[in-house]
Design a protein around this motif. Structure first.
Motif, PDB file in Angstrom:
ATOM      1  N   PRO A 192       0.826  -1.216   0.000  1.00 36.63           N
ATOM      2  CA  PRO A 192       0.000   0.000   0.000  1.00 36.63           C
ATOM      3  C   PRO A 192       0.857   1.261   0.000  1.00 36.63           C
ATOM      4  O   PRO A 192       1.947   1.300   0.580  1.00 36.63           O
ATOM      5  CB  PRO A 192      -0.780  -0.121   1.309  1.00 36.63           C
ATOM      6  N   LEU A 193       0.370   2.286  -0.658  1.00 38.76           N
ATOM      7  CA  LEU A 193       0.993   3.606  -0.559  1.00 38.76           C
ATOM      8  C   LEU A 193       0.734   4.203   0.821  1.00 38.76           C
ATOM      9  O   LEU A 193      -0.324   3.968   1.429  1.00 38.76           O
ATOM     10  CB  LEU A 193       0.408   4.549  -1.614  1.00 38.76           C
ATOM     11  N   GLU A 194       1.660   5.016   1.285  1.00 38.60           N
ATOM     12  CA  GLU A 194       1.468   5.742   2.543  1.00 38.60           C
ATOM     13  C   GLU A 194       0.806   7.095   2.321  1.00 38.60           C
ATOM     14  O   GLU A 194       0.455   7.784   3.279  1.00 38.60           O
ATOM     15  CB  GLU A 194       2.824   5.911   3.231  1.00 38.60           C
ATOM     16  N   LEU A 195       0.625   7.469   1.068  1.00 36.27           N
ATOM     17  CA  LEU A 195       0.073   8.785   0.750  1.00 36.27           C
ATOM     18  C   LEU A 195      -1.261   9.074   1.430  1.00 36.27           C
ATOM     19  O   LEU A 195      -1.455  10.189   1.947  1.00 36.27           O
ATOM     20  CB  LEU A 195      -0.048   8.927  -0.763  1.00 36.27           C
ATOM     21  N   PRO A 196      -2.224   8.133   1.475  1.00 35.67           N
ATOM     22  CA  PRO A 196      -3.496   8.460   2.150  1.00 35.67           C
ATOM     23  C   PRO A 196      -3.297   8.882   3.608  1.00 35.67           C
ATOM     24  O   PRO A 196      -3.882   9.888   4.055  1.00 35.67           O
ATOM     25  CB  PRO A 196      -4.290   7.156   2.039  1.00 35.67           C
TER      26      PRO A 196
ATOM     27  N   THR B 278      -4.077  18.068 -14.065  1.00 33.91           N
ATOM     28  CA  THR B 278      -2.891  18.238 -13.221  1.00 33.91           C
ATOM     29  C   THR B 278      -2.128  16.926 -13.191  1.00 33.91           C
ATOM     30  O   THR B 278      -2.687  15.884 -12.829  1.00 33.91           O
ATOM     31  CB  THR B 278      -3.272  18.645 -11.787  1.00 33.91           C
ATOM     32  N   TYR B 279      -0.860  16.986 -13.574  1.00 31.27           N
ATOM     33  CA  TYR B 279      -0.066  15.761 -13.633  1.00 31.27           C
ATOM     34  C   TYR B 279       1.303  16.014 -13.026  1.00 31.27           C
ATOM     35  O   TYR B 279       1.985  16.999 -13.333  1.00 31.27           O
ATOM     36  CB  TYR B 279       0.098  15.278 -15.079  1.00 31.27           C
ATOM     37  N   ILE B 280       1.732  15.069 -12.169  1.00 33.45           N
ATOM     38  CA  ILE B 280       3.000  15.172 -11.433  1.00 33.45           C
ATOM     39  C   ILE B 280       3.799  13.895 -11.630  1.00 33.45           C
ATOM     40  O   ILE B 280       3.260  12.789 -11.485  1.00 33.45           O
ATOM     41  CB  ILE B 280       2.727  15.371  -9.922  1.00 33.45           C
ATOM     42  N   ASN B 281       5.071  14.042 -11.938  1.00 32.21           N
ATOM     43  CA  ASN B 281       5.990  12.903 -11.924  1.00 32.21           C
ATOM     44  C   ASN B 281       6.845  12.982 -10.668  1.00 32.21           C
ATOM     45  O   ASN B 281       7.637  13.923 -10.494  1.00 32.21           O
ATOM     46  CB  ASN B 281       6.884  12.903 -13.172  1.00 32.21           C
ATOM     47  N   ALA B 282       6.661  11.995  -9.792  1.00 33.83           N
ATOM     48  CA  ALA B 282       7.418  11.954  -8.539  1.00 33.83           C
ATOM     49  C   ALA B 282       8.437  10.817  -8.512  1.00 33.83           C
ATOM     50  O   ALA B 282       9.077  10.599  -7.479  1.00 33.83           O
ATOM     51  CB  ALA B 282       6.476  11.854  -7.344  1.00 33.83           C
ATOM     52  N   TRP B 283       8.540  10.022  -9.569  1.00 36.35           N
ATOM     53  CA  TRP B 283       9.685   9.166  -9.900  1.00 36.35           C
ATOM     54  C   TRP B 283       9.873   7.910  -9.064  1.00 36.35           C
ATOM     55  O   TRP B 283      10.284   6.891  -9.594  1.00 36.35           O
ATOM     56  CB  TRP B 283      10.995   9.964  -9.869  1.00 36.35           C
ATOM     57  N   ALA B 284       9.665   7.950  -7.751  1.00 24.17           N
ATOM     58  CA  ALA B 284      10.046   6.832  -6.884  1.00 24.17           C
ATOM     59  C   ALA B 284       8.978   6.590  -5.830  1.00 24.17           C
ATOM     60  O   ALA B 284       8.327   7.536  -5.355  1.00 24.17           O
ATOM     61  CB  ALA B 284      11.385   7.111  -6.213  1.00 24.17           C
ATOM     62  N   THR B 285       8.833   5.327  -5.434  1.00 23.53           N
ATOM     63  CA  THR B 285       7.772   4.952  -4.492  1.00 23.53           C
ATOM     64  C   THR B 285       8.201   5.020  -3.036  1.00 23.53           C
ATOM     65  O   THR B 285       7.380   4.818  -2.144  1.00 23.53           O
ATOM     66  CB  THR B 285       7.283   3.518  -4.776  1.00 23.53           C
ATOM     67  N   MET B 286       9.440   5.303  -2.767  1.00 21.71           N
ATOM     68  CA  MET B 286       9.922   5.279  -1.380  1.00 21.71           C
ATOM     69  C   MET B 286       9.178   6.306  -0.536  1.00 21.71           C
ATOM     70  O   MET B 286       8.668   7.323  -1.031  1.00 21.71           O
ATOM     71  CB  MET B 286      11.424   5.541  -1.346  1.00 21.71           C
TER      72      MET B 286
ATOM     73  N   ALA C  72      10.130   8.563   1.561  1.00 25.30           N
ATOM     74  CA  ALA C  72      10.639   9.935   1.536  1.00 25.30           C
ATOM     75  C   ALA C  72      10.107  10.714   0.345  1.00 25.30           C
ATOM     76  O   ALA C  72       9.835  11.926   0.449  1.00 25.30           O
ATOM     77  CB  ALA C  72      12.168   9.930   1.521  1.00 25.30           C
ATOM     78  N   MET C  73       9.901  10.053  -0.786  1.00 25.78           N
ATOM     79  CA  MET C  73       9.378  10.749  -1.958  1.00 25.78           C
ATOM     80  C   MET C  73       7.887  11.029  -1.801  1.00 25.78           C
ATOM     81  O   MET C  73       7.395  12.078  -2.255  1.00 25.78           O
ATOM     82  CB  MET C  73       9.634   9.945  -3.227  1.00 25.78           C
ATOM     83  N   GLN C  74       7.164  10.135  -1.172  1.00 22.54           N
ATOM     84  CA  GLN C  74       5.752  10.405  -0.894  1.00 22.54           C
ATOM     85  C   GLN C  74       5.620  11.591   0.061  1.00 22.54           C
ATOM     86  O   GLN C  74       4.769  12.468  -0.123  1.00 22.54           O
ATOM     87  CB  GLN C  74       5.089   9.161  -0.305  1.00 22.54           C
ATOM     88  N   GLU C  75       6.453  11.644   1.100  1.00 23.78           N
ATOM     89  CA  GLU C  75       6.427  12.768   2.035  1.00 23.78           C
ATOM     90  C   GLU C  75       6.781  14.073   1.329  1.00 23.78           C
ATOM     91  O   GLU C  75       6.150  15.116   1.561  1.00 23.78           O
ATOM     92  CB  GLU C  75       7.405  12.503   3.179  1.00 23.78           C
ATOM     93  N   ALA C  76       7.788  14.023   0.464  1.00 30.43           N
ATOM     94  CA  ALA C  76       8.184  15.219  -0.277  1.00 30.43           C
ATOM     95  C   ALA C  76       7.052  15.713  -1.158  1.00 30.43           C
ATOM     96  O   ALA C  76       6.810  16.928  -1.274  1.00 30.43           O
ATOM     97  CB  ALA C  76       9.419  14.900  -1.116  1.00 30.43           C
ATOM     98  N   THR C  77       6.334  14.780  -1.776  1.00 27.31           N
ATOM     99  CA  THR C  77       5.243  15.167  -2.669  1.00 27.31           C
ATOM    100  C   THR C  77       4.109  15.823  -1.894  1.00 27.31           C
ATOM    101  O   THR C  77       3.494  16.790  -2.381  1.00 27.31           O
ATOM    102  CB  THR C  77       4.736  13.930  -3.432  1.00 27.31           C
TER     103      THR C  77
END
Length: 547
Positions: free
Chosen positions: A417-421, A506-514, A516-521
């Motif tokens: 699962p993604l941590e984004l939610p 609206t489209y975003i490329n955030a490159w990596a699933t780690m 830290a990248m989800q937090e940055a996004t």
């Protein structure tokens, strides 16, 4: 016994090291010498594995790491303790999820290309090298020199430094230099150059379709610069280069499409003789269908060595395949000169890394996760925001409907699962994650987010936006929510979803699933930092994607 090739770069061995190679060669019988040509796969904590590795006595192992750092170090120390000849221990240090799971989370190559700051790339390389050395790794199968030319490729996109050879050269050469300064052998891959075929060599022999002239200006230039920079190894892949084979008279019919891993035309004539590479040539994983579709398993191991490579990566039947190589040496299919050359190059790499002077690995360095989180904020690219939906606000966009199919993990055979939610909930948003296959009902929501999370990692053939999976039935597959509520699409991986959703506003490329990248996004979505607007690839592969 002529070992003059080991006095030259990239080995550059002194008299003591040359003598160690000579004595080691002389002390090994033919069976043990053949063992030096094999690099076996190691994973998990089977209690019988150390004894089996000691019995097979391979030249090296590639470790697929679990999350317990001390246990991993202990396993590798056991391998080395039981080895008559010190072992090469390799790993694919590619960043994001292709790096040490107990180490610092660092961006993958495509994210580093988006940041395009060599000081960041150098520091990431230094972090990875020091953590790898501390656990017992001495050889990395990176950097990736592939060119992101075929945008449909499911294997190149996030593993390489983008589509511009200038950018690739800058960052790859920096990684090589730092790795080898830190005592970690670097590997340029995937020879003779991946990225112009949208298939995956794990599934089929892929083709480099360029003319020799175009290859020289792109892939050839990258490999020449890596060789000149002293890269210690090159990974020969299951990729054909038909124009070169035909030009030198070794490419009639199917032979033009012979994988580089078993091609003397590519390994000897081009890489050794034309480019002057003197280091170790290691095959890509020999169980991949790019090779196994071309010839049987035992025969492929013989031809890997006979065609100019020095080490065979992986074996499903090491006893049988080692026996097959021994028989080829006995009968002369692998000539005495080629056999001596391959074994002594493997031993030479060990000596160049100082393995002939055994020492305990250094202490594990302190994690650099805070630094990595700060750096990761510089990577995500806001490709477009035509309705000016961003930044998000918990008052205006409080209720979010999220489509998040999960992080594809082919190496582990699972979906995470993604941590984004949860990250957005912690910021005051009410997030509902749509269950795949259920009817879509955007009423009552202020925003929809499509959060896609497929890095380009192995054996999937194609990556695309599966509208049928996201929606329910025919009508759900064809429904586009941006006419009803604002929509943001984020890719934590494959950067070309605009081909399947050119009208998404609206489209975003955030490159990596780690993480830290989800937090940055999330920080960027909320306006806490400035978006990167410089992409290392052209995400707008369809002309109407711009609007």
């Amino acid at each position: 016994m002529n070992l003059a090739h080991l006095e030259k770069p990239p080995f550059s061995l002194d008299r003591e090291a040359i003598e160690w190679v000579r004595k080691t060669w002389e002390a090994l019988d033919e069976e043990a010498r053949v063992g030096q040509l094999f690099n076996l796969r190691s994973k998990g904590y089977d209690e019988d594995e150390p004894a089996r590795i000691a019995r097979l006595a391979p030249g090296g192992v590639t470790r697929f790491f679990g999350e317990d750092g001390p246990a991993e170090r202990a396993r590798l120390e056991a391998f080395q303790r039981d080895a008559a000849v010190p072992m090469l221990v390799s790993a694919d240090l590619e960043g994001s999820r292709m790096s040490l799971p107990f180490g610092t989370q660092v961006p993958n190559p495509i994210a580093l290309a988006a940041i395009d700051d060599l000081s960041v790339t150098e520091e990431v390389a230094r972090i990875m090298a020091r953590e790898a050395r501390a656990v017992g790794v001495n050889w990395s199968f990176t950097p990736v020199l592939d060119i992101n030319a075929a945008w449909r490729s499911s294997i190149v996109a996030t593993r390489g430094y983008g589509s511009d050879p200038d950018v690739i050269a800058r960052h790859a050469l920096a990684q090589i230099r730092v790795f080898q300064e830190e005592g970690l052998a670097a590997t340029a891959k995937h020879w003779p150059g991946e990225g112009h075929d949208d298939r995956d060599q794990h599934l089929v022999t892929t083709i480099n379709p360029l003319s020799v002239e175009d290859w020289e200006a792109t892939h050839g230039r990258l490999y020449r610069e890596a060789v000149e920079a002293g890269v210690m190894s090159v990974m020969t892949a299951h990729i054909a280069f038909p124009d070169w084979a035909r030009r030198i008279g070794k490419g009639d019919g199917v032979e033009a499409f012979r994988p580089a891993s078993v091609s003397a035309a590519l390994n000897t004539d081009l890489l050794r003789d034309e480019l002057g590479f003197n280091g170790v040539i290691v095959s890509d994983a020999s169980r991949m269908a790019g090779l196994s579709a071309f010839m049987p398993a035992v025969e492929s191991k013989v031809q890997i060595i006979a065609s100019g490579a020095d080490m065979i990566l992986f074996s499903l039947d090491p006893e049988g395949e080692m026996a097959g190589v021994r028989e080829a040496v006995r009968t002369g299919r692998i000539t005495p000169e080629r056999f001596f050359d391959a074994v002594t190059r493997v031993l030479g790499l060990k000596a160049a890394l100082g393995l002939h002077r055994p020492a305990a690995p250094p202490a594990f360095p302190a994690p650099r996760d805070d630094w990595s989180r700060q750096v990761s904020r510089r990577a995500p690219v806001l490709e477009k925001d035509v309705n000016q939906t961003l930044p998000l606000d918990p008052q205006r966009h409080r209720r979010i409907l999220m489509f998040a199919p999960g992080i594809i993990e082919p190496m582990q055979g699972q979906t995470l699962p993604l941590e984004l939610p949860e990250l957005l909930r912690a910021e005051g948003f009410a997030v509902d994650v749509h269950r795949m296959g259920d009817p879509i009902d955007p009423s009552g929501y202020d925003l929809a987010i499509y959060a896609l999370s497929e890095e380009t990692l192995l054996t999937r053939g194609r990556i695309f936006l599966d509208w049928a999976k996201l929606g329910q039935g025919l009508d759900g597959a064809m429904r586009r929510l941006w006419h009803e509520i604002p929509v943001v699409m984020i890719s934590f991986g494959y950067p070309y979803y605009l081909y399947d959703a050119p009208r998404v506003p609206t489209y975003i490329n955030a490159w990596a699933t780690m993480t830290a990248m989800q937090e940055a996004t999330v920080d960027l979505l909320l306006g806490r930092a400035e978006w990167n607007r410089k992409s290392p690839v052209n995400a707008f592969v369809s002309p109407d994607s711009y609007y």
